[in-house]
Write a protein that holds these residues in place. Structure first.
Motif, mmCIF file in Angstrom:
data_model
loop_
_atom_site.group_PDB
_atom_site.id
_atom_site.type_symbol
_atom_site.label_atom_id
_atom_site.label_comp_id
_atom_site.label_asym_id
_atom_site.label_seq_id
_atom_site.Cartn_x
_atom_site.Cartn_y
_atom_site.Cartn_z
ATOM 1 N N THR A 74 -9.819 -8.562 -14.649
ATOM 2 C CA THR A 74 -10.407 -8.567 -13.222
ATOM 3 C C THR A 74 -10.020 -7.347 -12.477
ATOM 4 O O THR A 74 -10.839 -6.767 -11.730
ATOM 5 C CB THR A 74 -10.350 -9.895 -12.626
ATOM 6 N N MET A 75 -8.947 -6.942 -12.302
ATOM 7 C CA MET A 75 -8.086 -5.927 -11.656
ATOM 8 C C MET A 75 -8.701 -4.783 -12.243
ATOM 9 O O MET A 75 -9.074 -3.856 -11.207
ATOM 10 C CB MET A 75 -6.801 -5.716 -11.733
ATOM 11 N N ARG A 76 -8.896 -4.345 -13.481
ATOM 12 C CA ARG A 76 -9.596 -3.367 -13.654
ATOM 13 C C ARG A 76 -10.903 -3.106 -13.122
ATOM 14 O O ARG A 76 -11.224 -2.071 -12.702
ATOM 15 C CB ARG A 76 -9.431 -3.306 -15.387
ATOM 16 N N VAL A 77 -11.773 -3.873 -13.216
ATOM 17 C CA VAL A 77 -13.080 -4.067 -12.757
ATOM 18 C C VAL A 77 -13.103 -3.702 -11.257
ATOM 19 O O VAL A 77 -14.033 -2.831 -10.980
ATOM 20 C CB VAL A 77 -14.060 -5.004 -13.362
ATOM 21 N N GLN A 78 -12.276 -4.501 -10.837
ATOM 22 C CA GLN A 78 -12.539 -4.694 -9.253
ATOM 23 C C GLN A 78 -11.654 -3.200 -8.758
ATOM 24 O O GLN A 78 -11.699 -3.105 -7.412
ATOM 25 C CB GLN A 78 -11.666 -5.660 -8.649
ATOM 26 N N LYS A 79 -11.251 -2.777 -9.569
ATOM 27 C CA LYS A 79 -10.209 -1.366 -9.165
ATOM 28 C C LYS A 79 -8.985 -1.572 -8.011
ATOM 29 O O LYS A 79 -8.766 -0.984 -7.163
ATOM 30 C CB LYS A 79 -11.079 -0.246 -8.681
ATOM 31 N N ASP A 80 -8.397 -2.859 -7.926
ATOM 32 C CA ASP A 80 -7.215 -3.281 -7.241
ATOM 33 C C ASP A 80 -6.258 -2.121 -7.270
ATOM 34 O O ASP A 80 -5.846 -1.833 -6.126
ATOM 35 C CB ASP A 80 -6.862 -4.492 -7.604
ATOM 36 N N LEU A 81 -5.867 -1.670 -8.460
ATOM 37 C CA LEU A 81 -4.631 -0.772 -8.390
ATOM 38 C C LEU A 81 -5.154 0.580 -7.981
ATOM 39 O O LEU A 81 -4.337 1.417 -7.214
ATOM 40 C CB LEU A 81 -4.112 -0.754 -9.824
ATOM 41 N N GLU A 82 -6.389 1.019 -8.398
ATOM 42 C CA GLU A 82 -6.635 2.312 -7.502
ATOM 43 C C GLU A 82 -6.849 2.292 -6.254
ATOM 44 O O GLU A 82 -6.267 3.608 -5.593
ATOM 45 C CB GLU A 82 -8.220 2.408 -8.348
ATOM 46 N N LYS A 83 -7.095 1.227 -5.563
ATOM 47 C CA LYS A 83 -7.430 1.212 -4.176
ATOM 48 C C LYS A 83 -5.828 1.213 -3.387
ATOM 49 O O LYS A 83 -5.801 1.870 -2.532
ATOM 50 C CB LYS A 83 -8.139 -0.140 -3.612
ATOM 51 N N ALA A 84 -4.876 0.367 -4.206
ATOM 52 C CA ALA A 84 -3.721 0.423 -3.749
ATOM 53 C C ALA A 84 -2.886 1.857 -3.635
ATOM 54 O O ALA A 84 -1.897 1.887 -3.058
ATOM 55 C CB ALA A 84 -2.960 -0.664 -4.486
ATOM 56 N N PHE A 85 -3.240 2.512 -4.704
ATOM 57 C CA PHE A 85 -2.269 3.609 -5.064
ATOM 58 C C PHE A 85 -3.232 4.721 -4.651
ATOM 59 O O PHE A 85 -2.511 6.211 -4.589
ATOM 60 C CB PHE A 85 -2.099 3.873 -6.529
ATOM 61 N N THR A 86 -4.293 4.768 -3.928
ATOM 62 C CA THR A 86 -4.942 5.838 -3.165
ATOM 63 C C THR A 86 -4.182 6.646 -2.412
ATOM 64 O O THR A 86 -4.095 7.739 -2.211
ATOM 65 C CB THR A 86 -6.248 5.233 -2.629
ATOM 66 N N ALA A 87 -3.402 5.817 -1.480
ATOM 67 C CA ALA A 87 -2.679 6.591 -0.311
ATOM 68 C C ALA A 87 -1.656 7.479 -0.792
ATOM 69 O O ALA A 87 -1.354 8.571 -0.128
ATOM 70 C CB ALA A 87 -2.060 5.421 0.480
ATOM 71 N N ASN A 88 -1.079 7.134 -1.751
ATOM 72 C CA ASN A 88 0.268 8.027 -2.117
ATOM 73 C C ASN A 88 -0.063 8.926 -3.121
ATOM 74 O O ASN A 88 0.830 9.454 -3.903
ATOM 75 C CB ASN A 88 1.485 7.055 -2.458
ATOM 76 N N GLY A 89 -1.339 9.078 -3.745
ATOM 77 C CA GLY A 89 -1.655 10.101 -4.706
ATOM 78 C C GLY A 89 -1.531 9.673 -6.092
ATOM 79 O O GLY A 89 -2.006 10.428 -7.040
ATOM 80 N N ALA A 90 -1.157 8.478 -6.443
ATOM 81 C CA ALA A 90 -1.014 8.023 -8.004
ATOM 82 C C ALA A 90 -2.219 7.773 -8.506
ATOM 83 O O ALA A 90 -3.292 7.436 -7.711
ATOM 84 C CB ALA A 90 -0.072 7.021 -7.924
ATOM 85 N N SER A 91 -2.393 7.713 -9.898
ATOM 86 C CA SER A 91 -3.577 7.401 -10.534
ATOM 87 C C SER A 91 -3.439 6.565 -11.645
ATOM 88 O O SER A 91 -2.334 6.146 -11.881
ATOM 89 C CB SER A 91 -4.441 8.677 -11.027
ATOM 90 N N VAL A 92 -4.403 5.637 -11.767
ATOM 91 C CA VAL A 92 -4.249 4.685 -12.924
ATOM 92 C C VAL A 92 -5.223 4.736 -14.055
ATOM 93 O O VAL A 92 -6.434 4.904 -13.937
ATOM 94 C CB VAL A 92 -4.422 3.121 -12.150
#
Length: 346
Positions: A74-92
């Motif tokens: 579910t997190m993959r589809v909803q892009k939860d981690l992508e949104k969380a890491f946008t601010a510090n420049g990391a990618s998923v």
């Protein structure tokens, strides 16, 4: 007298000049040191900022998931981690696996950093020297895995499994369930014929009567029950805890502990949502798994959720599983589970 006065006068001038020289030299040295210190501090701060920026931009968090694993999928589809890491420049990035063992093989190979499996895969992985770390557990539940037999099967008791061909995913959570079921039925593990199959292949073998019984977990369990009318010989109640574990590569834990904490925070948020929305979860998983929404709701409602730190009791139970596998030679050596438990989630 004039000679004496002249000597005194010259001596005073020499002292004054000498003092002035030392003053000028000292002041100059102070200014140089101050300037160097200031430059060094500025350079240090700038370097640290640059390094931090570069580090954030370079971090790629690689997640392994299974379609049937509700939270990470579910997190993959909803892009939860992508949104969380946008601010510090990391990618998923995301990689799909059919079950836990191949996922942890990929972690061992350095292909993924984080994943979720049942209780048995990390034991096999640790025994194989995989540098992984337990970072949290999920209570999942004993009703969410079982031993199935065809509805017309002559197998009525656990003792009837002797000599039978039983489908199971090697190293999966149901591998331990099968061991405990045989133990309870007083059947030696050597007296069955294990068929090591991944869920899709096991389902085909089960429906084609190529295996006599099947050790399987939800939602494949609920799907098989609904589609084939299969009987539940026993579920895991009183036999196996059936916990799930969030695992990470040791190199990732050591290098990016803050990123790991962010991942777990997001997992907890999605976990809370799933726990309160079983119907929505079922609707989400249905097209991906090809399983009816109603069947998936059954699976969702008979499991539990949680993202919890490993307690001594949980570690002890994992150790029991490891000791059991070693005793019957499913793993090549004895292991100490507590050695690879992350302390940062306490």
């Amino acid at each position: 007298m004039k000679i004496v006065n002249s000597f005194i006068h010259k001596h005073r001038i020499w002292r004054i000049d000498k003092f002035a020289l030392f003053f000028v030299y000292g002041l100059s040295l102070t200014l140089v040191i101050s300037a160097c210190s200031s430059n060094n501090t500025s350079n240090s701060v700038a370097t640290q900022a640059a390094n931090q920026s570069a580090t954030n931009q370079d971090v790629v968090i690689r997640i392994g998931y299974q379609k049937a694993a509700t939270i990470l999928n579910t997190m993959r589809v909803q892009k939860d981690l992508e949104k969380a890491f946008t601010a510090n420049g990391a990618s998923v990035t995301w990689a799909e696996f059919p079950s836990g063992p191949p996922m942890l093989e990929a972690m061992n190979a350095g292909s993924i950093d984080f994943g979720y499996t049942g209780e048995s895969p990390p034991i096999f992985a640790q025994a194989a020297g995989n540098p992984l770390v337990y970072v949290a557990y999920d209570p999942w539940g004993s009703k969410a895995e079982a031993i199935l037999v065809p509805k017309s099967s002559s197998i009525k008791t656990l003792a009837d499994l002797k000599g039978k061909r039983i489908g199971v995913a090697k190293g999966s959570n149901t591998n331990y369930l099968l061991v405990k079921v045989l133990e309870k039925g007083r059947v030696d593990y050597k007296d069955i014929k294990p068929a090591f199959l991944q869920p899709p292949d096991a389902r085909a073998a089960f429906e084609g009567n190529n295996i006599d019984a099947w050790a399987i977990w939800d939602p494949y369990l609920s799907a098989a029950q609904a589609a084939t009318g299969a009987r539940t010989l026993t579920d895991a109640t009183g036999l196996a805890p059936n916990r799930g574990y969030y695992l990470a590569a040791k190199s990732f834990v050591d290098k990016y502990p803050d990123a790991l904490k962010t991942v777990l925070d997001e997992v907890k948020k999605r976990n809370n949502w799933a726990k309160n929305n079983p119907t929505e979860v079922a609707k989400f998983l249905s097209p991906q798994l090809g399983i009816d929404v109603g069947v998936l709701e059954v699976a969702e409602k008979r499991r539990d959720y949680g993202v919890l730190p490993l307690t001594e009791e949980v570690i002890r139970k994992q150790q029991e599983i490891a000791d059991t596998f070693y005793k019957i030679k499913l793993i090549p050596k004895s292991i100490n589970v507590s050695e690879i438990v992350w302390k940062g989630n306490q």
